[in-house]
Write an enzyme that holds these catalytic residues in place. Sequence first.
Site, mmCIF file in Angstrom:
data_model
loop_
_atom_site.group_PDB
_atom_site.id
_atom_site.type_symbol
_atom_site.label_atom_id
_atom_site.label_comp_id
_atom_site.label_asym_id
_atom_site.label_seq_id
_atom_site.Cartn_x
_atom_site.Cartn_y
_atom_site.Cartn_z
ATOM 1 N N TYR A 252 2.254 5.615 1.452
ATOM 2 C CA TYR A 252 1.257 6.547 0.910
ATOM 3 C C TYR A 252 -0.135 6.054 1.280
ATOM 4 C CZ TYR A 252 -1.672 8.942 -2.546
ATOM 5 O OH TYR A 252 -2.652 9.675 -3.150
ATOM 6 N N HIS A 253 -1.009 6.969 1.712
ATOM 7 C CA HIS A 253 -2.354 6.617 2.180
ATOM 8 C C HIS A 253 -3.368 6.806 1.058
ATOM 9 C CE1 HIS A 253 -5.804 6.114 4.719
ATOM 10 N NE2 HIS A 253 -5.094 6.141 5.836
#
Length: 377
Positions: A176-177
């Site tokens: 996840y960014h």
Amino acid sequence: MWARNPLGLPKATPPPRASARGRRRSYPGPGPGPRGTFYCCHRCAQDMIGRTESCASGQIPMTYLSCLAYMLEEWTGVEYLEKYFFHVVIFSLMMSAILVFFIVPLTILFFIYLTNILLLIYQRNSEVKADPLSDVWDNARKTVASFWDIYARIWHGYELHGVENLPEGPGILIYYHGAIPIDYLYFLSRLFLWKKRLCLSVADHFVFRLPGLKLLLEVTGVMPGTREECLSALKNGHLVSISPGGVREALFSDESYQLMWGNRKGFAQVAIDAKVPIIPMYTQNVREGYRMFKERRFLRQLYESTRLPITPPYGGIPVKFRTYIGEPIPYDPNITTEELVEKTKTAVQALIEKHQTIPGSIWKALLDRFDKKQKSD
């Protein structure tokens, strides 16, 4: 005291006005005043005596801020400072708060450029001309990783869990960014210090347009992420990390930690072609440490047309960061690309639901710094 005008008539000229520094008179000495006030200087005491009648009519007695304003007026010689002093204080506090929220992201950018400068110095002094991914650069990589690991421990109490889930050979890490992928930098540093292993990273094209970072990107294994480059890296036994959400997820996701992958499925096709597993990864509280402003339609349209990060991140709050590496999704020759994408998305979402309070809470994330109990990996 008289001056002539063009008509020859006398004209009164007012006497020169004394400055604040020159208006010194004899005032009563400092001491306690009525209603619990305190005379911190002679001028405050005299002013308070002059205001006693006003106090009887309901006005508030002189406060410490007024007293401080008078002291500054005497010291600086600036008249009427008290009139604007309160506004100056409020403005200063607001500016300080704004600077605090933006200064830490700017500090991270400064440290990144400083790291690149140190690598350039190392390259020049040691006359290193080898491939940036070769073992010749390991000493430099260790120094850089040690610096960022210390920063991670101090500022975010960083922890890494589930390293045993990483395969010995090649694989694709999907994560996840956050608004700023500083957690991913922490992960790279600790992985190298623990395992002496380099994980190659797929980055957005705008990263390669940033001036002065070429050597750092090469030494840390950051690449544009074409299908050919990814397959070559996996063939050579490297781990390759990809965030399908990329910049869009960084800009427009929020404390709900929604995955924003769109139609991106190239990572799944590469995993199938290279016959390697996919490993999900997620960092707890990454959105509480650094955030973006609420999404606006025109900002979204501007990004979609330029593909550039147009909103600055803010925050830098020292919340607890824990990176969790989930169980790998093994290679399956019978699975389709679309099925593998959905399976990977489900695995990353499961890590978020297991380890993250939704919606995210900055206060709870701060309290996690003092929570010694860990959730099971």
